[in-house]
Design a protein around this motif. Structure first.
Motif, short mmCIF file in Angstrom:
data_model
loop_
_atom_site.label_atom_id
_atom_site.label_comp_id
_atom_site.label_asym_id
_atom_site.label_seq_id
_atom_site.Cartn_x
_atom_site.Cartn_y
_atom_site.Cartn_z
N LEU A 58 -76.05 7.93 42.40
CA LEU A 58 -75.41 8.55 43.55
C LEU A 58 -75.01 10.00 43.28
O LEU A 58 -75.38 10.91 44.03
CB LEU A 58 -74.18 7.73 43.95
CG LEU A 58 -74.47 6.31 44.46
CD1 LEU A 58 -73.18 5.53 44.64
CD2 LEU A 58 -75.26 6.36 45.77
N SER A 59 -74.25 10.23 42.21
CA SER A 59 -73.78 11.60 41.99
C SER A 59 -74.91 12.51 41.53
O SER A 59 -74.94 13.69 41.87
CB SER A 59 -72.62 11.62 40.99
OG SER A 59 -72.98 10.99 39.78
N MET B 95 -67.06 6.13 43.45
CA MET B 95 -68.05 7.01 44.07
C MET B 95 -67.39 8.22 44.72
O MET B 95 -67.89 9.35 44.62
CB MET B 95 -68.84 6.24 45.11
CG MET B 95 -69.72 7.13 45.97
SD MET B 95 -70.52 6.21 47.30
CE MET B 95 -69.12 5.54 48.20
N ASN B 96 -66.29 7.99 45.40
CA ASN B 96 -65.61 9.10 46.07
C ASN B 96 -65.19 10.18 45.08
O ASN B 96 -65.33 11.38 45.34
CB ASN B 96 -64.39 8.57 46.84
CG ASN B 96 -64.80 7.71 48.03
OD1 ASN B 96 -65.29 8.21 49.03
ND2 ASN B 96 -64.63 6.39 47.91
N CYS B 97 -64.69 9.75 43.93
CA CYS B 97 -64.28 10.69 42.89
C CYS B 97 -65.48 11.44 42.32
O CYS B 97 -65.44 12.65 42.10
CB CYS B 97 -63.53 9.93 41.79
SG CYS B 97 -63.02 10.95 40.41
N ALA B 98 -66.58 10.72 42.09
CA ALA B 98 -67.78 11.35 41.55
C ALA B 98 -68.33 12.37 42.55
O ALA B 98 -68.74 13.48 42.16
CB ALA B 98 -68.84 10.29 41.24
N ASP C 190 -69.25 9.12 36.65
CA ASP C 190 -68.92 8.09 35.66
C ASP C 190 -69.19 8.54 34.23
O ASP C 190 -68.54 8.06 33.30
CB ASP C 190 -69.72 6.82 35.92
CG ASP C 190 -69.20 6.04 37.12
OD1 ASP C 190 -68.26 6.53 37.77
OD2 ASP C 190 -69.73 4.95 37.40
N ALA C 191 -70.14 9.43 34.02
CA ALA C 191 -70.44 9.91 32.67
C ALA C 191 -69.22 10.58 32.06
O ALA C 191 -68.97 10.48 30.86
CB ALA C 191 -71.62 10.89 32.68
#
Lengths: 448, 448
Positions: free
Chosen positions: A12-13, A313-316, A300-301
């Protein structure tokens, strides 16, 4: 000279960041470990649906995808709690009309890859597993689907390769790299409530469903075909635990006793339970996220979090927005871009990581508690009556772009306000009194 | 069948643990990465002297080495502070006669290896670098000095291979392994004050010397030949930092300005500064430390700490004592031995790790502060006057075997006692009053 960027990870990101970079004219190569999911509608390896909220929508808006994605999403306006006795209760998430959106991870990822493919300066490479990264040469080594080693050079590398990132692994062996991985004692398993007759939803489809059971819980999110994805968050070890449920009879008895209203809706329960994997829940923190102008970690990495605030996901996606803003600000000075990006994001990623762990306790335990429910009721009324003055922490995280770190700091202030109102049994309509309490408590923190 | 144990790492804790195990009749193979230091008197790769205190002495006593080691050690009865103006102050560490002992890491390690070699059931293998560990087969893979791969099987493995342990690396890739590595912003560099005329000591040899300078400090420990090993703990980056001292002139000017009394005693300062490495300071925490009855981590491999409480070796030796006690208790049930060992030690290793970081602030900054010196003076008098009632945190850590976690918890209680006495300006000889304050504060914590 054109700036050539290697993006490692096409999730996603990674696919969103690729589009941001392409729109600014950079040459982008995306390397993804898995096959092209547009051809293989297999699981993306993680939970199949996600809760999209304001931060994620803002990020999608920047590439014009928000409206389209919302069309395929299901709004969830609040939480429905399922106690053992079957008397459901409901808490709205925000003000009238505010919702978080259940979206399919696969569909969202495919839509982002399709968009990326429209850009001539984005090149997608699937079945390329990253093996190593050379930080000095900004070269990455991959093994492709045929087992061949592929060396890829570029001007810089962005690691969007998830919680177990190879890019972060490379930083990890440099000196003075701070790193932590912290696991919950709980794991999770996905289960299913299929559609009812005529693709109907068997429960309220405009709600996130929670079965709070103290030390553990089950949740369910609606999907457009009429089914619900259930997730059991459950201890690995102990009296009631994955380790203790060994036989079909044990699983059947446990669910019948603890989730009596759900069992009739889960015909495949036993098979799902023994077929689907039990996964662990990790929080990863690290620093620095970048190496000069050579490498940056994103999503997430850089910061894997547990799913209990629905903000992974929102944070990424917000990382992508901030990186994009830094490029806007510094043009082609990548040392400054990467450095400001990590400084702006680290404190907020830490905050949402901690809030997500805290929210697990709230969801599994407190949402079934009468005192807590009353507090939430008072808070909801406060938000509705004094929208200019009071904002709940949940609202700040979910329905605003206020930095996560501020939302975290405001938690204690809000608790003080609510405690004083509840203990003093103030009339919520006593505008002068309520206003003075809120202002006083907010002033106390700002005065610090 | 005899129990065959593979010890990976022949440093201080590895060689001591080997002797404990051999005394209980186990077959022990020790594999050490470096050459045999009995033939090659090279640096052991870490700081050359260490502060041995009660916990370490207790562990050495169990193999009859304590008296012999003390003969070659130098007692340090307190701290001598060197402010810029040259007016030295002194704080005793404990009661009359209590000291910590400056010992040579190399000599202690050699003496332990010599002792180990006396046991027919200990086999020492040098120049064997551990590459991998197979947890199921309890097999370890080494590369020897000739570059050959060597596979070693045994019944279980104990990892005593230090802060960057290969054995821990193997646990790190198992699911649900909690891990953190956290670096200070400071690094360190060793420097030297050589002996004066006739192998004389140029400063008080019965003291640990500190040059507290706020954000950084230098310390010096005496060695039997008459020299002092100095260590500069200094920021990597910033205005006064390793990064800012680039030329010989800059180093000379900095030391002359900040350590004016030390410079005349350091003729090799400039050369040492540019020749000796700048090393980083890391705290490593992880859990679990063991894998069933197959593998256990011990010492720095399980918990690397920063050196500011002088407890790294003492804590590692205490690990050996506790492991030995667990073997005594459970005989040959290694699942129980390893599990009780890790449960007993984890909380204490975490405590000393945090205390060591805290003590850095105290040493570099507060020991030069008048208020702090007064507090230490009052505390010292309290300890002397009421030895049955009051024990300082430093005493608990250094001169007792009280668990580190208890010593940490008592820190706040002691602070309350001292604050009340200092604020109330109570006469320290007012026995009734002092006794009541101490009992009241201790009761408050126990009542919690």
């Amino acid at each position: 000279m054109m700036n050539k960027i290697t993006l490692i990870g096409g999730g996603l990101s990674g696919s969103l960041m690729a589009v941001y970079l392409a729109k600014r004219g950079f040459e982008v190569n995306v390397y993804e470990r898995r096959p092209d999911m547009r051809n293989n509608r297999i699981s993306a390896g993680k939970s199949i649906n996600l809760a999209l909220s304001v931060r994620g929508l803002r990020a999608l808006n920047r590439v014009g995808l928000d409206t389209e994605i919302l069309k395929e999403a299901l709004p969830m306006y609040g939480r429905t709690m399922h106690p053992i006795d079957g008397n459901l209760t409901y808490q709205p998430y925000g003000k009238e009309g505010q919702a978080i959106y259940s979206v399919s991870r696969g569909l969202l990822n495919i839509r982002l890859l399709e968009l990326a493919d429209e850009f001539p300066n984005i090149h997608l490479h699937f079945e390329h597993k990253c093996i190593d990264v050379d930080l000095d040469a900004t070269t990455a080594l991959f093994v492709d689907g045929q087992g061949n080693e592929v060396y890829v050079s570029g001007d810089r590398i962005i690691g969007t390769d998830g919680a177990f990132a190879a890019t972060r692994g490379r930083l990890q062996i440099t000196d003075r790299f701070n790193y932590s991985q912290s696991y919950l004692d709980h794991g999770y398993k996905e289960l299913l409530i299929p559609p009812g007759p005529g693709a109907s939803f068997l429960m309220n489809k405009q709600s996130l469903h929670i079965w709070p059971r103290g030390h553990y819980m089950m949740i369910a999110l609606p999907n457009p075909p009429g089914d619900f994805t259930c997730t059991l968050f459950f201890p690995f070890e102990g009296e009631e635990s994955f380790a203790s449920l060994k036989t079909e009879a044990q699983v059947a008895a446990f669910f019948k006793k603890r989730f009596p209203d759900a069992v009739p809706m889960m015909p495949g329960l036993i098979e799902d339970f023994f077929t689907n994997p039990t996964s662990s829940l990790v929080t990863v923190k690290c620093y620095p996220w970048v190496k000069e102008d050579k490498l940056a970690l994103l999503g997430d990495a850089a910061h894997a979090i547990v799913p209990f605030f629905g903000q992974g996901m929102n944070c990424a996606f917000e990382d992508c927005v901030v990186m994009d803003d830094c490029i806007e600000k510094y043009g082609n000075d990548w040392t400054k871009i990467f450095d400001e990006y990590q400084k702006l994001r680290k404190v907020n990623a830490d905050a949402i990581a901690d809030l997500a762990v805290q929210n697990f306790v709230e969801m599994r335990d407190k949402v079934g508690d009468l005192e807590f429910l009353n507090k939430k009721k008072v808070e909801h009324d406060l938000c509705e009556l004094y929208p200019e003055l009071y904002m709940s922490q949940y609202e700040m995280v979910t329905f605003s772009n206020i930095p996560y770190s501020e939302a975290m700091a405001m938690g204690a202030v809000n608790d003080n306000i609510l405690r004083r109102i509840i203990q003093g049994k103030v009339d919520l309509n006593d505008q002068a009194k309520i206003t003075s309490i809120i202002k006083e408590e907010k002033g106390a923190i700002h005065g610090k």
